[in-house]
Design a protein around this motif. Sequence first.
Motif, PDB file in Angstrom:
ATOM      1  N   LEU A 123       0.807  -1.222   0.000  1.00  0.00           N
ATOM      2  CA  LEU A 123       0.000   0.000   0.000  1.00  0.00           C
ATOM      3  C   LEU A 123       0.839   1.271   0.000  1.00  0.00           C
ATOM      4  O   LEU A 123       0.433   2.273  -0.592  1.00  0.00           O
ATOM      5  CB  LEU A 123      -0.932   0.004   1.224  1.00  0.00           C
ATOM      6  N   ASP A 124       1.985   1.248   0.670  1.00  0.00           N
ATOM      7  CA  ASP A 124       2.778   2.468   0.811  1.00  0.00           C
ATOM      8  C   ASP A 124       4.087   2.419   0.037  1.00  0.00           C
ATOM      9  O   ASP A 124       4.870   3.377   0.093  1.00  0.00           O
ATOM     10  CB  ASP A 124       3.069   2.732   2.298  1.00  0.00           C
ATOM     11  N   GLN A 125       4.326   1.312  -0.632  1.00  0.00           N
ATOM     12  CA  GLN A 125       5.523   1.172  -1.464  1.00  0.00           C
ATOM     13  C   GLN A 125       6.813   1.413  -0.679  1.00  0.00           C
ATOM     14  O   GLN A 125       7.755   2.018  -1.171  1.00  0.00           O
ATOM     15  CB  GLN A 125       5.450   2.123  -2.673  1.00  0.00           C
ATOM     16  N   ILE A 126       6.829   0.963   0.582  1.00  0.00           N
ATOM     17  CA  ILE A 126       8.041   1.069   1.402  1.00  0.00           C
ATOM     18  C   ILE A 126       8.852  -0.205   1.158  1.00  0.00           C
ATOM     19  O   ILE A 126       8.584  -1.253   1.751  1.00  0.00           O
ATOM     20  CB  ILE A 126       7.694   1.244   2.892  1.00  0.00           C
ATOM     21  N   ARG A 127       9.847  -0.087   0.307  1.00  0.00           N
ATOM     22  CA  ARG A 127      10.605  -1.261  -0.113  1.00  0.00           C
ATOM     23  C   ARG A 127      11.907  -1.435   0.651  1.00  0.00           C
ATOM     24  O   ARG A 127      12.494  -2.515   0.640  1.00  0.00           O
ATOM     25  CB  ARG A 127      10.900  -1.164  -1.618  1.00  0.00           C
ATOM     26  N   ASP A 128      12.378  -0.383   1.295  1.00  0.00           N
ATOM     27  CA  ASP A 128      13.633  -0.467   2.041  1.00  0.00           C
ATOM     28  C   ASP A 128      13.399  -1.271   3.326  1.00  0.00           C
ATOM     29  O   ASP A 128      12.627  -0.850   4.196  1.00  0.00           O
ATOM     30  CB  ASP A 128      14.135   0.933   2.377  1.00  0.00           C
ATOM     31  N   PRO A 129      14.040  -2.425   3.479  1.00  0.00           N
ATOM     32  CA  PRO A 129      13.823  -3.233   4.692  1.00  0.00           C
ATOM     33  C   PRO A 129      14.181  -2.495   5.980  1.00  0.00           C
ATOM     34  O   PRO A 129      13.553  -2.720   7.015  1.00  0.00           O
ATOM     35  CB  PRO A 129      14.736  -4.444   4.476  1.00  0.00           C
ATOM     36  N   SER A 130      15.196  -1.624   5.925  1.00  0.00           N
ATOM     37  CA  SER A 130      15.592  -0.906   7.141  1.00  0.00           C
ATOM     38  C   SER A 130      14.512   0.079   7.577  1.00  0.00           C
ATOM     39  O   SER A 130      14.315   0.291   8.775  1.00  0.00           O
ATOM     40  CB  SER A 130      16.915  -0.175   6.907  1.00  0.00           C
ATOM     41  N   LEU A 131      13.798   0.667   6.625  1.00  0.00           N
ATOM     42  CA  LEU A 131      12.709   1.583   6.970  1.00  0.00           C
ATOM     43  C   LEU A 131      11.468   0.825   7.433  1.00  0.00           C
ATOM     44  O   LEU A 131      10.820   1.205   8.414  1.00  0.00           O
ATOM     45  CB  LEU A 131      12.365   2.467   5.768  1.00  0.00           C
ATOM     46  N   SER A 132      11.128  -0.249   6.729  1.00  0.00           N
ATOM     47  CA  SER A 132       9.938  -1.017   7.135  1.00  0.00           C
ATOM     48  C   SER A 132      10.138  -1.641   8.509  1.00  0.00           C
ATOM     49  O   SER A 132       9.172  -1.827   9.257  1.00  0.00           O
ATOM     50  CB  SER A 132       9.643  -2.105   6.102  1.00  0.00           C
ATOM     51  N   ALA A 133      11.399  -1.932   8.872  1.00  0.00           N
ATOM     52  CA  ALA A 133      11.676  -2.472  10.207  1.00  0.00           C
ATOM     53  C   ALA A 133      11.319  -1.467  11.292  1.00  0.00           C
ATOM     54  O   ALA A 133      10.903  -1.851  12.391  1.00  0.00           O
ATOM     55  CB  ALA A 133      13.139  -2.873  10.317  1.00  0.00           C
ATOM     56  N   LEU A 134      11.463  -0.172  11.012  1.00  0.00           N
ATOM     57  CA  LEU A 134      11.092   0.851  11.990  1.00  0.00           C
ATOM     58  C   LEU A 134       9.595   0.830  12.249  1.00  0.00           C
ATOM     59  O   LEU A 134       9.140   0.991  13.387  1.00  0.00           O
ATOM     60  CB  LEU A 134      11.526   2.236  11.496  1.00  0.00           C
ATOM     61  N   TYR A 135       8.805   0.659  11.198  1.00  0.00           N
ATOM     62  CA  TYR A 135       7.351   0.573  11.369  1.00  0.00           C
ATOM     63  C   TYR A 135       6.958  -0.694  12.125  1.00  0.00           C
ATOM     64  O   TYR A 135       6.038  -0.671  12.953  1.00  0.00           O
ATOM     65  CB  TYR A 135       6.673   0.600   9.998  1.00  0.00           C
ATOM     66  N   VAL A 136       7.648  -1.780  11.841  1.00  0.00           N
ATOM     67  CA  VAL A 136       7.376  -3.022  12.566  1.00  0.00           C
ATOM     68  C   VAL A 136       7.718  -2.853  14.043  1.00  0.00           C
ATOM     69  O   VAL A 136       6.976  -3.327  14.921  1.00  0.00           O
ATOM     70  CB  VAL A 136       8.165  -4.192  11.951  1.00  0.00           C
ATOM     71  N   ASN A 137       8.825  -2.189  14.339  1.00  0.00           N
ATOM     72  CA  ASN A 137       9.183  -1.922  15.741  1.00  0.00           C
ATOM     73  C   ASN A 137       8.104  -1.108  16.437  1.00  0.00           C
ATOM     74  O   ASN A 137       7.742  -1.381  17.587  1.00  0.00           O
ATOM     75  CB  ASN A 137      10.518  -1.186  15.810  1.00  0.00           C
ATOM     76  N   ALA A 138       7.588  -0.102  15.751  1.00  0.00           N
ATOM     77  CA  ALA A 138       6.510   0.700  16.327  1.00  0.00           C
ATOM     78  C   ALA A 138       5.267  -0.159  16.567  1.00  0.00           C
ATOM     79  O   ALA A 138       4.597  -0.039  17.604  1.00  0.00           O
ATOM     80  CB  ALA A 138       6.178   1.873  15.401  1.00  0.00           C
ATOM     81  N   GLY A 139       4.958  -1.051  15.608  1.00  0.00           N
ATOM     82  CA  GLY A 139       3.817  -1.940  15.793  1.00  0.00           C
ATOM     83  C   GLY A 139       3.999  -2.883  16.959  1.00  0.00           C
ATOM     84  O   GLY A 139       3.055  -3.135  17.720  1.00  0.00           O
ATOM     85  N   ILE A 140       5.208  -3.403  17.141  1.00  0.00           N
ATOM     86  CA  ILE A 140       5.477  -4.301  18.266  1.00  0.00           C
ATOM     87  C   ILE A 140       5.314  -3.562  19.595  1.00  0.00           C
ATOM     88  O   ILE A 140       4.761  -4.105  20.561  1.00  0.00           O
ATOM     89  CB  ILE A 140       6.891  -4.897  18.134  1.00  0.00           C
ATOM     90  N   VAL A 141       5.779  -2.326  19.660  1.00  0.00           N
ATOM     91  CA  VAL A 141       5.603  -1.532  20.884  1.00  0.00           C
ATOM     92  C   VAL A 141       4.119  -1.347  21.176  1.00  0.00           C
ATOM     93  O   VAL A 141       3.679  -1.445  22.333  1.00  0.00           O
ATOM     94  CB  VAL A 141       6.312  -0.170  20.741  1.00  0.00           C
ATOM     95  N   LEU A 142       3.324  -1.094  20.153  1.00  0.00           N
ATOM     96  CA  LEU A 142       1.880  -0.940  20.342  1.00  0.00           C
ATOM     97  C   LEU A 142       1.245  -2.242  20.831  1.00  0.00           C
ATOM     98  O   LEU A 142       0.303  -2.215  21.632  1.00  0.00           O
ATOM     99  CB  LEU A 142       1.231  -0.509  19.022  1.00  0.00           C
ATOM    100  N   VAL A 143       1.745  -3.377  20.360  1.00  0.00           N
ATOM    101  CA  VAL A 143       1.218  -4.670  20.792  1.00  0.00           C
ATOM    102  C   VAL A 143       1.594  -4.951  22.247  1.00  0.00           C
ATOM    103  O   VAL A 143       0.789  -5.491  23.023  1.00  0.00           O
ATOM    104  CB  VAL A 143       1.735  -5.790  19.869  1.00  0.00           C
TER     105      VAL A 143
END
Length: 332
Positions: free
Chosen positions: A286-306
């Motif tokens: 959906l957001d065309q975020i292809r850089d794994p290092s950047l998408s990892a930041l969003y995943v980290n934020a999601g894990i904190v929310l969980v």
Amino acid sequence: MKTKTKNISQWIADLLNPDTDSGNERAKYVQMFKNLLLGLFRFVIILGISYVILGPLIGMVATSFFSDADQYNPMVYLIPAEPSLARYSLAIIRMDYFNVLWKTIAYVLGLAAIQVFVCSMVGYGFARFKFPLKNLFFACVIVMIVIPTHSIMLPLYMTFQSFDVLGLVTLIAGSPKNILQTPWPMYIMSVFGTGLRSGLYIFIFTQFFRGLPKEIEEAAQVDGAGMFYTYFRIMLVNAIPSVVTVAIFSLVWQYNDTFYSNLFNLSADMIIGKKITTLQATLLNLDQIRDPSLSALYVNAGIVLVILPLVILYVLLQKQFIEGVERSGIVG
């Protein structure tokens, strides 16, 4: 200066000569030195364990606030130079966070309530009543704790894929029912005392009720109270510490469970622990975020929310939780 030098020399001589009148003082200094070394050793061990456990968590929380510039800046480590909440805002949207969290909480609370109710009654029965094959049944409870769940995953899957209790489902509906991809397998297992970690919960309640004096029940019986009244109005009230302990254990383990949710193919829209596994693919599509290092930041934020709801739960109930663990017989 001469007096000071003499005192130091005398102290060294006392340490080297155990036959002097200062033997007690020497022993005191030796004990202080041993305590200092022991304290230093404990500090190093605790510090090392804390780093191993908390290091990844601290790094994950810190990087979740990184901006794009911080991620690509080699001089930035842990403390962001340009902190941003953009990771959290997008993670909340793409995970449908509040909707999925509400469904997860409702699902987990239902299972926890069933497990507390059923396991407390079973534990009370083992602690207070005598019946045939009691020791054999309690050994089965221990086996539930010991045997890995992976060893029974195939029978569980086959049972709920063609669910037909004593042929009653076929008699009523005409054929066995496939109840996979629904929460019903988890509810059925919890009702019959075989849900996630139910063996441990039964053991906790059994140990706790064994520690309560029988005079409480005898006094209730003298006053005319029946078995169920005694249990629900007297014994269960006195077992509040173990109830809180089991409730917290059940909430946390059900909340974090991925084994049963994957085995029964539960929807990621009702299990937030599964929803986080789809975040990276969602960002890519959906957001065309292809850089794994950047998408990892969003995943980290999601894990904190969980993780956040569990942290809040523990902070609110930590006193009751610790008291229940101490009195339940699972430590010490």
